[in-house]
Design a protein around this motif. Structure first.
Motif, PDB file in Angstrom:
ATOM      1  N   MET A   1      28.604   0.300  79.508  1.00 54.19           N
ATOM      2  CA  MET A   1      27.432   1.164  79.646  1.00 54.19           C
ATOM      3  C   MET A   1      27.107   1.811  78.307  1.00 54.19           C
ATOM      4  N   SER A   2      25.840   1.995  78.062  1.00 55.89           N
ATOM      5  CA  SER A   2      25.399   2.737  76.888  1.00 55.89           C
ATOM      6  C   SER A   2      25.859   4.184  76.984  1.00 55.89           C
ATOM      7  N   ALA A   3      26.383   4.724  75.873  1.00 54.18           N
ATOM      8  CA  ALA A   3      26.798   6.128  75.854  1.00 54.18           C
ATOM      9  C   ALA A   3      25.620   7.048  76.124  1.00 54.18           C
ATOM     10  N   LEU A   4      24.436   6.643  75.702  1.00 51.18           N
ATOM     11  CA  LEU A   4      23.247   7.472  75.860  1.00 51.18           C
ATOM     12  C   LEU A   4      22.882   7.647  77.334  1.00 51.18           C
ATOM     13  N   PHE A   5      23.318   6.708  78.163  1.00 48.54           N
ATOM     14  CA  PHE A   5      22.935   6.755  79.573  1.00 48.54           C
ATOM     15  C   PHE A   5      24.124   7.017  80.499  1.00 48.54           C
ATOM     16  N   GLU A   6      25.198   7.524  79.944  1.00 48.50           N
ATOM     17  CA  GLU A   6      26.273   8.031  80.780  1.00 48.50           C
ATOM     18  C   GLU A   6      25.910   9.422  81.276  1.00 48.50           C
ATOM     19  N   PRO A   7      26.193   9.739  82.529  1.00 47.54           N
ATOM     20  CA  PRO A   7      25.945  11.106  83.011  1.00 47.54           C
ATOM     21  C   PRO A   7      26.802  12.108  82.249  1.00 47.54           C
ATOM     22  N   LEU A   8      26.338  13.334  82.213  1.00 45.66           N
ATOM     23  CA  LEU A   8      27.107  14.432  81.624  1.00 45.66           C
ATOM     24  C   LEU A   8      27.278  15.505  82.689  1.00 45.66           C
ATOM     25  N   VAL A   9      28.505  15.926  82.906  1.00 44.94           N
ATOM     26  CA  VAL A   9      28.788  16.975  83.880  1.00 44.94           C
ATOM     27  C   VAL A   9      29.077  18.273  83.124  1.00 44.94           C
ATOM     28  N   LEU A  10      28.288  19.288  83.392  1.00 40.33           N
ATOM     29  CA  LEU A  10      28.516  20.626  82.868  1.00 40.33           C
ATOM     30  C   LEU A  10      28.744  21.542  84.061  1.00 40.33           C
ATOM     31  N   ARG A  11      29.933  22.112  84.130  1.00 39.97           N
ATOM     32  CA  ARG A  11      30.341  22.864  85.316  1.00 39.97           C
ATOM     33  C   ARG A  11      30.201  21.959  86.533  1.00 39.97           C
ATOM     34  N   GLU A  12      29.377  22.325  87.518  1.00 39.51           N
ATOM     35  CA  GLU A  12      29.233  21.483  88.707  1.00 39.51           C
ATOM     36  C   GLU A  12      27.890  20.767  88.736  1.00 39.51           C
ATOM     37  N   LEU A  13      27.209  20.747  87.600  1.00 43.30           N
ATOM     38  CA  LEU A  13      25.907  20.099  87.501  1.00 43.30           C
ATOM     39  C   LEU A  13      26.049  18.758  86.795  1.00 43.30           C
ATOM     40  N   THR A  14      25.566  17.706  87.438  1.00 44.93           N
ATOM     41  CA  THR A  14      25.572  16.376  86.830  1.00 44.93           C
ATOM     42  C   THR A  14      24.180  16.069  86.307  1.00 44.93           C
ATOM     43  N   ILE A  15      24.097  15.801  85.016  1.00 46.37           N
ATOM     44  CA  ILE A  15      22.835  15.449  84.364  1.00 46.37           C
ATOM     45  C   ILE A  15      22.858  13.935  84.166  1.00 46.37           C
ATOM     46  N   PRO A 337       6.321   9.288  76.347  1.00 43.69           N
ATOM     47  CA  PRO A 337       7.071   9.910  77.440  1.00 43.69           C
ATOM     48  C   PRO A 337       8.101   8.983  78.077  1.00 43.69           C
ATOM     49  N   TYR A 338       7.896   7.677  77.904  1.00 38.03           N
ATOM     50  CA  TYR A 338       8.798   6.696  78.516  1.00 38.03           C
ATOM     51  C   TYR A 338       9.821   6.162  77.509  1.00 38.03           C
ATOM     52  N   TRP A 339      10.062   6.923  76.470  1.00 39.62           N
ATOM     53  CA  TRP A 339      11.069   6.570  75.466  1.00 39.62           C
ATOM     54  C   TRP A 339      12.432   6.303  76.120  1.00 39.62           C
ATOM     55  N   PRO A 340      12.895   7.132  77.061  1.00 36.98           N
ATOM     56  CA  PRO A 340      14.206   6.853  77.668  1.00 36.98           C
ATOM     57  C   PRO A 340      14.264   5.502  78.385  1.00 36.98           C
ATOM     58  N   GLN A 341      13.181   5.125  79.040  1.00 41.18           N
ATOM     59  CA  GLN A 341      13.182   3.838  79.724  1.00 41.18           C
ATOM     60  C   GLN A 341      13.206   2.687  78.724  1.00 41.18           C
ATOM     61  N   ARG A 342      12.464   2.835  77.633  1.00 42.06           N
ATOM     62  CA  ARG A 342      12.499   1.818  76.583  1.00 42.06           C
ATOM     63  C   ARG A 342      13.895   1.733  75.973  1.00 42.06           C
ATOM     64  N   ALA A 343      14.501   2.899  75.741  1.00 40.99           N
ATOM     65  CA  ALA A 343      15.846   2.924  75.165  1.00 40.99           C
ATOM     66  C   ALA A 343      16.847   2.255  76.099  1.00 40.99           C
ATOM     67  N   ALA A 344      16.730   2.500  77.387  1.00 39.93           N
ATOM     68  CA  ALA A 344      17.655   1.886  78.343  1.00 39.93           C
ATOM     69  C   ALA A 344      17.551   0.368  78.300  1.00 39.93           C
ATOM     70  N   ARG A 345      16.342  -0.129  78.229  1.00 37.09           N
ATOM     71  CA  ARG A 345      16.171  -1.585  78.151  1.00 37.09           C
ATOM     72  C   ARG A 345      16.782  -2.139  76.864  1.00 37.09           C
ATOM     73  N   GLU A 346      16.537  -1.467  75.738  1.00 36.91           N
ATOM     74  CA  GLU A 346      17.045  -1.948  74.459  1.00 36.91           C
ATOM     75  C   GLU A 346      18.574  -1.903  74.397  1.00 36.91           C
ATOM     76  N   GLU A 350      20.838   0.702  82.714  1.00 38.80           N
ATOM     77  CA  GLU A 350      19.951   0.683  83.880  1.00 38.80           C
ATOM     78  C   GLU A 350      18.814   1.672  83.679  1.00 38.80           C
ATOM     79  N   THR A 351      17.605   1.218  83.913  1.00 34.07           N
ATOM     80  CA  THR A 351      16.453   2.107  83.803  1.00 34.07           C
ATOM     81  C   THR A 351      16.307   2.927  85.069  1.00 34.07           C
ATOM     82  N   ARG A 352      15.790   4.141  84.919  1.00 33.44           N
ATOM     83  CA  ARG A 352      15.576   5.017  86.066  1.00 33.44           C
ATOM     84  C   ARG A 352      14.091   5.329  86.178  1.00 33.44           C
ATOM     85  N   TYR A 353      13.506   4.929  87.298  1.00 31.89           N
ATOM     86  CA  TYR A 353      12.098   5.184  87.553  1.00 31.89           C
ATOM     87  C   TYR A 353      11.960   6.062  88.797  1.00 31.89           C
ATOM     88  N   PRO A 354      10.901   6.858  88.898  1.00 27.88           N
ATOM     89  CA  PRO A 354      10.607   7.507  90.179  1.00 27.88           C
ATOM     90  C   PRO A 354      10.479   6.445  91.267  1.00 27.88           C
TER      91      PRO A 354
END
Length: 364
Positions: A1-15, A337-346, A350-354
Motif C-alpha cells: 500500500m502507498s504510505a500516503l493512503f494508509e489510515p492514520l489513527v490519532l487517539r480514537e479517530l481514524t483518518i 480538488p481531485y488531486w488525492p484520487q489522481r495520486a491514488a491511481r499514480e 485504492e481510490t475513494r469516491y463518494p
C-alpha cells in the motif's frame, strides 16, 4: 500500500489517508450583520469538492474566536449561534463525503483588519473588524499596519476563554478535530517571537513567558475537547531571521512542541514565517519539510509537512523517508480538488469516491 493512503489513527479517530487539506482563508463570509462570519454556499461548495476529491482530513479556514481577531472582515468566525449553525452544515457535508472535518481556531492579533487579497490586502482603518488590532506589544506588523493595542493580562485571559468557547461550539457543530493556529504572525505566534513580543511581565521575556499564551490556549482547548478526539497545533517553525537577530527559531519550536505534547496535542502542523514583513524566505519545492522532520525527530510527535508539495511521488517520498506523517496541501488542492484520487491511481492505491460517484462510474 502507498504510505500516503494508509489510515492514520490519532487517539480514537481514524483518518482515512494522509493527504489533508490545509486551512486557507477564502475571504467570502459576510463582514457584518446577522450573517457575519458565517459560512455561505461558497464555503459549502468549496469544502465539499475537496472532501469528495478524496482528502482524508479537511481543515476549514482560520476561524476567528472574536470579531477583532479576524484577518479580514470577510473571515469565518465561531462566536455566535448563527456561525455555529452554518459550521454544522459544513462539518456534516464533509463527513457525508467520507472525510474528517476539522476546524482551525485563530486570532489574527496585530495582523487583523486587512482587505481581501485580490483587492490588494492592505490594512483597513482601525476598527474594521470590530476593534483595534491587538498584540503582545504596541509594535505593528509593518509601517502600513495599525499599531496594535498591547493586551493587558485580563484581556489575555479573555482571549484564552474565547478559544475555549469557540472549541465548544466547534464540537457541538460536529467537528472531529480542532487545530490551534499558532503560526504566520498571528496572535499566538506574535507572543512566541521576541521580534514582536517586547513585554516584561509573565507573558514576555524568556521562552517560558513568550510561550505562556500558546500553552494556556492549548490547555483551555484540550480541557473542553473530548479525550478521544485529537487536537492539532499549527506553528511557524522559524521567523527566517539571521541568527544574530532576535526571532523565533526551530530550536525553540522543538522545545514548544515538547510542551504541547505534554498538554495533549496530537500532531504539529509545521509551516514557517509570517511574523516579519520583510523576511527573506527561500521558497522552493518542499522547503519547509525539514522543519517537520526536526520536530518529529526531536519529540516523537506526528507532524504534518506543508509548502510547495505538488506531486504524488514527492508527497509519498516525504512519508516513506520518515520526514513527516501527513502532507497538507493548499494550492495544489485549489487547482485540482481531485488531486488525492489522481495520486491514488499514480501510486497504485485504492481510490475513494463518494458512493454516488462510485456507483455511476461502475455503470456501463
Amino acid at each position: 500500500m502507498s504510505a500516503l493512503f494508509e489510515p492514520l489513527v490519532l487517539r480514537e479517530l481514524t483518518i482515512p489517508n494522509r493527504v489533508w487539506m490545509a486551512a486557507m482563508c477564502m475571504y467570502s463570509a459576510a463582514p457584518d450583520g446577522p450573517e457575519v462570519g458565517a459560512a455561505t454556499d461558497f464555503h459549502l461548495a468549496h469544502y465539499a469538492a475537496r472532501a469528495a476529491g478524496g482528502a482524508g482530513l479537511v481543515i476549514t479556514e482560520a476561524t476567528a474566536v472574536r470579531p477583532e481577531g479576524r484577518i479580514s472582515p470577510w473571515d469565518l468566525g465561531l462566536w455566535t449561534d448563527r456561525q455555529q449553525e452554518q459550521a454544522a452544515r459544513v462539518a456534516a457535508l464533509i463527513t457525508s463525503l467520507g472525510a474528517v472535518p476539522a476546524v482551525q481556531l485563530a486570532h489574527a492579533g496585530r495582523k487583523a483588519g486587512t482587505d481581501r487579497p485580490w483587492l490588494g490586502g492592505k490594512p483597513l482603518p482601525a476598527g474594521s473588524v470590530g476593534g483595534r488590532p491587538v498584540g503582545p506589544s504596541a509594535v505593528g506588523f509593518s509601517d502600513e499596519h495599525v499599531q496594535p493595542h498591547e493586551l493587558t493580562v485580563e484581556e489575555i485571559r479573555e482571549v484564552v476563554e474565547a478559544f475555549a468557547a469557540s472549541a465548544r461550539r466547534a464540537l457541538a457543530a460536529g467537528f472531529k478535530t480542532v487545530e490551534v493556529h499558532g503560526a504566520h504572525g498571528y496572535l499566538i505566534h506574535s507572543f512566541l517571537s521576541p521580534h514582536s513580543n517586547h513585554r516584561t511581565d509573565g507573558y514576555g521575556g524568556d521562552f517560558a513567558g513568550r510561550a505562556r499564551l500558546a500553552l494556556e490556549v492549548t490547555d483551555a482547548v484540550r480541557a473542553v475537547w473530548p479525550a478521544e478526539l485529537p487536537v492539532l497545533f499549527r506553528v511557524s517553525a522559524t521567523d527566517w531571521l539571521e541568527p544574530e537577530v532576535p526571532g523565533w527559531t526551530s530550536e525553540e519550536t522543538v522545545r514548544l512542541a515538547k510542551e504541547l505534547q505534554a498538554r495533549g496535542v496530537d500532531l504539529i502542523d509545521v509551516s514557517t514565517g509570517g511574523n516579519v514583513a520583510d523576511a527573506r524566505i527561500p521558497a522552493a519545492p518542499g522547503f519547509q519539510v525539514p522543519f517537520a522532520t526536526e520536530i518529529r525527530n526531536g519529540t516523537g510527535l506526528p507532524t504534518g509537512a506543508v509548502g510547495l508539495i505538488t506531486e504524488p511521488a514527492q508527497a509519498e517520498r516525504i512519508l516513506t523517508e520518515g520526514a513527516a506523517d501527513v502532507v497538507l496541501l493548499g494550492r495544489a488542492l485549489l487547482a485540482d480538488p481531485y488531486w488525492p484520487q489522481r495520486a491514488a491511481r499514480e501510486l497504485g492505491a485504492e481510490t475513494r469516491y463518494p458512493v454516488q460517484h462510485a456507483y455511476t462510474m461502475r455503470r456501463r
